[in-house]
Design an enzyme around this catalytic site. Structure first.
Site, short mmCIF file in Angstrom:
data_model
loop_
_atom_site.label_atom_id
_atom_site.label_comp_id
_atom_site.label_asym_id
_atom_site.label_seq_id
_atom_site.Cartn_x
_atom_site.Cartn_y
_atom_site.Cartn_z
N CYS A 171 -4.93 2.37 -3.58
CA CYS A 171 -3.68 2.91 -3.00
C CYS A 171 -2.55 1.90 -3.14
CB CYS A 171 -3.84 3.27 -1.53
SG CYS A 171 -4.98 4.62 -1.26
N GLN A 221 -4.37 -4.90 7.25
CA GLN A 221 -5.35 -5.85 6.72
C GLN A 221 -5.31 -7.19 7.42
OE1 GLN A 221 -7.62 -5.16 4.49
NE2 GLN A 221 -6.91 -3.09 4.07
N LYS A 228 -10.03 -0.44 10.86
CA LYS A 228 -10.11 -1.66 10.07
C LYS A 228 -10.40 -2.88 10.94
CE LYS A 228 -7.18 0.00 6.34
NZ LYS A 228 -8.04 0.54 5.27
N HIS A 267 0.87 -1.17 0.00
CA HIS A 267 0.00 0.00 0.00
C HIS A 267 0.91 1.23 0.00
CE1 HIS A 267 -2.65 3.03 1.83
NE2 HIS A 267 -3.69 2.24 1.62
N ASP A 285 3.28 -4.20 8.10
CA ASP A 285 2.07 -3.40 7.95
C ASP A 285 0.90 -4.34 8.18
OD1 ASP A 285 0.53 -1.64 5.09
OD2 ASP A 285 -0.25 -2.20 7.05
#
Lengths: 445, 153
Positions: free
Chosen positions: A403, A242, A265, A162, A239
């Site tokens: 993104c 998600q 999220k 991303h 990261d």
């Protein structure tokens, strides 16, 4: 295949996670079916009742919300926690002597401990509240980057990232003369791990990769990545935006050096996120933003900085956001992340099978280990048109480059349509999506 | 919200078979348009005859609205002067943003086939798709004003 994926999701750290399922009683409104065993299916009717927005109509049709990867909805337990804070606890934190300020501080720091437990970090000194994943990565890129990157050094990411895990490194490299390198991706959306390994050089100073790809849903082999990097003395940032909502994450088991995620999220409020950092690294890093709260004493001539984690939290924090995030983690843990993962995986299998059977539809990202994200294209129909027509049917998906322009480019696509599934989605909603896509084909035939 | 208002037959037709699709070589000017939010890309080439646009082509990939809009635009602007093109764009923009009501029959009649874009006004997220080609054309026309191309005769 589902067994293998569960096994993969279990390796996100379920074993050592202390928080899973332990908080069943604490959250008002959590839909825990009595005697829910680890394998019992989610009670979807009760769960959906926890999310009032799901009862909305869009364009005269019941909302089908398939965009949780962009932002998830909040259950009433989270809204109530924020409201309770606002109506009976709010004051500024860390500075006051009066009762409200002490209670607010306690609530905020309890939220921090809740996050620590959720990630199985060793200490709350390793949990920094930020605005979101993007800010977490920028913090590391600035603070760690400034003191550890020089001319000719390298930062290694992947083509799946991303923009939040690309641009901060580009900025840090531009400022230091370091070079950004990116590992390639295979045709099914998996990371090319051997190419990744070959890109680890004596100049590599940091590895930063997604735990789960937002554009394709691919689960990256993060434990192997950490091993490979650590064998060369290179720290790793993951990261986790998600990942955290979809399978248990144990930062000690992963042995990563930094882990970032966003509250919104994982069914929490927007404007709050977390940076986990290994204590030894955070202790050595210079402060990022200056101001109140991150200091111990200030004079015009000399200022001393606060201890961890407050060294990295300048200014009044998003107190209600942190409290809302803690309530969201309680909600998720009450259901159990393994159960949520199983529920979502079943939806993924159904969606992929039903979509792949539609003429002219191409699934993008078909890695064996995936989160419940389905990216796809349709022959002769631009994703933007797919999105508009589905919207007219009350179905919310995301279209565009997500993104993640580099991975779109790698697949030669300007954009894809992306449906993402969360704990409140149902098999019926998959069928509504399929019917919607048939309608798209009608309009464009 | 009526999908049929947006995806009218004229729009679908121009998306399926875009008019003036391609590249002019040689060209008096070219410009690139890009809508980063949805991935629409456009490459426009134009040929001028004095102050009039003699020919135009467009290449690229994008949603049905952006392709149809570019196709309709390309037909509408051929032979028109800069001033006329500018005026036409103002009318189109008014149409796209709902400022040209259905009963403004004169205004809509003057737009000809471009009036098929009226439905976009009900889908505000798509206005940029429809106006991309006009912005790109404006950029291309601006290039033809450069000192090197202005005739001293």
């Amino acid at each position: 295949m589902s067994g293998a994926v569960l096994a993969r999701t279990a390796t996100l750290g379920a074993g050592a996670s202390a928080g899973a399922g332990a908080h069943a009683g604490a959250s008002a409104g959590a839909s825990v079916t009595a005697g829910a065993a680890a394998g019992a299916p989610l009670d979807l009717a009760r769960i959906r009742a926890d999310f009032p927005i799901l009862a909305r109509q869009i364009n005269g049709r019941p909302l089908v919300y398939l965009d949780s990867a962009a932002s998830a909805q909040c259950p009433t337990a989270v809204l109530q926690a924020v409201d309770h804070y606002r109506t009976s606890l709010h004051a500024n934190v860390h500075r006051g002597v009066h009762s409200l300020s002490q209670w607010a501080t306690q609530a905020y720091e309890l939220a921090r401990e809740r996050v620590r437990r959720f990630l199985n970090a060793r200490s709350t000194r390793e949990i920094v509240f930020v605005r979101g994943t993007t800010e977490a990565i920028n913090l590391v890129a600035n603070s760690y980057g400034r003191t550890h990157l020089s001319d000719g050094d390298e930062v290694l990411i992947t083509y799946l990232e991303h923009h939040a895990n690309i641009v901060p490194w580009q900025l840090a490299c531009a400022a230091s003369g370091a070079r950004l390198r990116a590992a390639p991706v295979l045709d099914d959306g998996q990371l090319d791990l051997s190419a990744f390994e070959a890109l680890l050089t004596p100049r590599t100073r940091l590895v930063a990769v997604a735990h789960v790809s937002n554009a394709l849903g691919t689960l990256l082999p993060v434990q192997r990545i950490v091993q490979l990097a650590h064998a060369r003395g290179v720290p790793v940032l993951l990261d986790g935006a998600q990942a955290v909502a979809h399978a248990p994450v144990d930062v000690q088991a992963l042995d990563c050096d930094f882990y970032a995620f966003s509250g919104h999220k994982i069914y929490g409020p927007t404007g709050i996120g977390v940076l986990y950092g290994r204590e030894s690294l955070l202790a050595a890093m210079p402060p990022w933003q200056g101001g109140g709260d991150m200091i111990l004493s200030v004079s015009i001539e000399h200022t001393t900085f606060n201890e961890l984690p407050w060294k990295f939290e300048a200014g009044t924090p998003n107190i209600s956001g942190a409290i809302g995030l803690a309530a969201a983690l309680d909600y998720v843990d009450a259901l159990g992340l393994e159960r949520i993962a199983a529920h979502e995986h079943a939806l993924l299998e159904l969606a992929q099978a039903r979509l792949a059977a539609l003429p002219g539809l191409r699934l993008i990202g078909t890695a064996p280990g995936k989160a419940a994200v389905v990216s796809f294209t349709m022959d002769g129909v631009h994703p933007h048109d797919i999105g508009t027509i589905l919207d007219s049917e009350g179905i919310a998906i995301r279209t565009g480059h997500h993104c993640a322009m580099p991975i779109m480019e790698r697949f030669g696509l300007p954009a894809t349509a992306r449906a993402s599934f969360a704990l409140y989605n149902s098999a019926e909603e998959v069928e509504r999506l399929v019917a919607g896509l048939r309608q798209v084909r009608n309009v464009f035939s | 919200m009526d999908l049929k208002e947006l995806y009218r037959e004229v729009i679908l037709d121009h998306n399926r078979s875009p008019r003036n699709f391609g590249t002019l070589q040689p060209a008096d000017a070219e410009a690139n348009g890009h809508n980063p939010l949805c991935g629409d890309r456009l490459h426009l080439t134009v040929r001028m005859e004095g102050e009039r646009l003699a020919d135009v082509r467009f290449q690229g990939q994008g949603c049905a609205i952006s392709v149809a809009s570019a196709s309709l635009m390309s037909e509408a602007v051929k032979g028109k002067s800069r001033a006329e093109i500018s005026g036409l764009y103002e009318q189109v923009h008014a149409l796209l943003t709902g400022r040209l009501p259905a009963d403004a029959t004169d205004g809509r009649a003057a737009l000809g086939k471009l009036a098929a874009l009226a439905g976009v006004a009900e889908f505000p997220a798509r206005v940029k798709c429809a106006s991309l080609c006009w912005h790109t054309l404006e950029a291309a026309l601006a290039q033809t004003r450069t000192p090197t191309s202005v005739s001293t005769e």
